[in-house]
Design an enzyme around this catalytic site. Structure first.
Site, mmCIF file in Angstrom:
data_model
loop_
_atom_site.group_PDB
_atom_site.id
_atom_site.type_symbol
_atom_site.label_atom_id
_atom_site.label_comp_id
_atom_site.label_asym_id
_atom_site.label_seq_id
_atom_site.Cartn_x
_atom_site.Cartn_y
_atom_site.Cartn_z
ATOM 1 N N HIS A 152 28.875 50.588 -19.344
ATOM 2 C CA HIS A 152 29.031 49.640 -18.233
ATOM 3 C C HIS A 152 30.296 48.832 -18.484
ATOM 4 O O HIS A 152 30.371 48.067 -19.448
ATOM 5 C CB HIS A 152 27.825 48.702 -18.129
ATOM 6 C CG HIS A 152 27.997 47.641 -17.071
ATOM 7 N ND1 HIS A 152 27.890 47.928 -15.725
ATOM 8 C CD2 HIS A 152 28.301 46.324 -17.148
ATOM 9 C CE1 HIS A 152 28.114 46.830 -15.028
ATOM 10 N NE2 HIS A 152 28.362 45.837 -15.870
ATOM 11 N N GLU A 191 34.085 54.133 -16.308
ATOM 12 C CA GLU A 191 34.390 53.382 -15.085
ATOM 13 C C GLU A 191 35.839 52.901 -15.077
ATOM 14 O O GLU A 191 36.511 52.949 -14.036
ATOM 15 C CB GLU A 191 33.436 52.199 -14.949
ATOM 16 C CG GLU A 191 32.015 52.606 -14.605
ATOM 17 C CD GLU A 191 31.097 51.418 -14.443
ATOM 18 O OE1 GLU A 191 30.326 51.406 -13.466
ATOM 19 O OE2 GLU A 191 31.133 50.511 -15.291
ATOM 20 N N GLU A 242 20.788 51.166 -11.739
ATOM 21 C CA GLU A 242 19.481 50.577 -11.433
ATOM 22 C C GLU A 242 18.949 50.923 -10.053
ATOM 23 O O GLU A 242 17.780 50.684 -9.754
ATOM 24 C CB GLU A 242 19.565 49.047 -11.576
ATOM 25 C CG GLU A 242 19.716 48.560 -13.002
ATOM 26 C CD GLU A 242 21.158 48.483 -13.468
ATOM 27 O OE1 GLU A 242 21.423 47.794 -14.460
ATOM 28 O OE2 GLU A 242 22.023 49.117 -12.827
ATOM 29 N N GLU A 267 28.408 43.581 -8.729
ATOM 30 C CA GLU A 267 28.008 43.338 -10.116
ATOM 31 C C GLU A 267 29.229 43.147 -11.004
ATOM 32 O O GLU A 267 30.212 43.869 -10.889
ATOM 33 C CB GLU A 267 27.194 44.550 -10.593
ATOM 34 C CG GLU A 267 26.712 44.487 -12.015
ATOM 35 C CD GLU A 267 26.053 45.782 -12.441
ATOM 36 O OE1 GLU A 267 25.066 45.714 -13.185
ATOM 37 O OE2 GLU A 267 26.519 46.868 -12.021
ATOM 38 N N HIS A 279 25.302 53.085 -9.027
ATOM 39 C CA HIS A 279 24.738 51.934 -9.753
ATOM 40 C C HIS A 279 23.418 52.376 -10.373
ATOM 41 O O HIS A 279 22.465 52.705 -9.666
ATOM 42 C CB HIS A 279 24.524 50.769 -8.777
ATOM 43 C CG HIS A 279 23.892 49.554 -9.374
ATOM 44 N ND1 HIS A 279 24.454 48.849 -10.414
ATOM 45 C CD2 HIS A 279 22.733 48.898 -9.059
ATOM 46 C CE1 HIS A 279 23.678 47.813 -10.713
ATOM 47 N NE2 HIS A 279 22.625 47.835 -9.902
#
Length: 272
Positions: free
Chosen positions: A189, A194, A127, A39, A125
């Site tokens: 995100h 991250e 989702e 992603e 992740h």
């Protein structure tokens, strides 16, 4: 002859089959299965960020509890606009729900059927979560099938734990990492968490000179299909990585690993 477990590789892919067979027969054999995605994470982080972070965290935890780490699920469920920018963005290649459930179910039931006592899914992740839950539930049914009328499955049978690493970040750590206030997990995100973790763990994969400052995404309270691409920031990040640092990444890493290690030892009855 049995190989000294303390001298064995942590990653199962680096272990030979006979050593694996002997290790699985132990009383506390625990496999950690990292789960990520392929992603986009903006212009400054790699496409494999989610799988890279979950795998690195898994190896750190495994080294502390005597567990082994399986190869990661490197493709995940479809990126959502309100949590990952959206599946329409270049570089994001995803699985649909059925494919993710089927793949994870096969892996989980395969390990458990071979005698692994505990399977820990370490998700990276957002989702993925509910589909990994479904896969774990189905896999346990595969290996702990109970004939009709025979009651509940044997409680001494194999165990599956499912977790996302960010759930182990404490409020105290958040206040340090985000001194101006935490914007919320829904838009973290490609942002500070991250980016900081990657700066600490894999700095060679981070291009901070390409990071872009922009306001956090302002998204509606509903999901629209097909998505309106204009609602995703041009970078693909839902919040900017401003203020990211390797020092913050180290704090996040060490705190999460300590909390997660303690949880696994206590929940699975592992020797400390």
């Amino acid at each position: 002859m049995t190989t000294d477990p303390t001298a064995q590789p942590t990653r199962l892919a680096h272990l030979d089959a006979h050593t694996y067979r002997d290790w699985v027969a132990g009383a506390h054999s625990t496999v950690i299965l990292p789960a990520g995605a392929f992603e986009q994470h903006g212009p400054h982080l790699p496409l494999g960020t989610d799988a890279t972070l979950s795998s690195t965290l898994a190896e750190a935890v495994a080294s502390r509890i005597g567990a082994k780490v399986a190869e990661p699920l490197s493709y995940g469920y479809k990126s959502q606009q309100k949590s990952g920018g959206g599946n329409h963005l270049p570089g994001t290649v995803s699985l649909d729900a059925g494919a993710l459930i089927a793949q994870a179910r096969c892996l989980i039931s395969g390990f458990l059927s071979q005698g692994v006592k505990n399977l820990v899914i370490l998700n990276g992740h957002y989702e993925n979560y509910q589909f990994l839950y479904e896969a774990a539930d189905l896999a346990l049914g595969d290996v702990r099938a109970t004939p009709p009328g025979a009651g509940l499955p044997d409680p001494a049978g194999p165990t599956v734990l499912l977790l996302s690493y960010w759930d182990y970040v404490t409020e105290e750590t958040l206040s340090t990492v985000y001194p101006n206030g935490f914007p919320g997990w829904d838009i973290e995100h490609g942002g500070v968490l991250e980016t900081s973790l990657m700066l600490h763990l894999h700095p060679g994969l981070v291009a901070m000179d390409r990071a872009v400052t922009h306001p956090p995404a302002n998204l509606p309270r509903f999901d629209r299909l097909p998505v309106d691409p204009s609602r995703t920031p041009e970078t693909g990040c839902l919040s900017a990585p401003d203020g990211s640092s390797a020092a913050k990444g180290r704090l996040l890493f060490e705190q999460v690993i300590a909390e997660l290690t303690g949880d696994l030892i206590g929940e699975l009855g592992l020797p400390s």
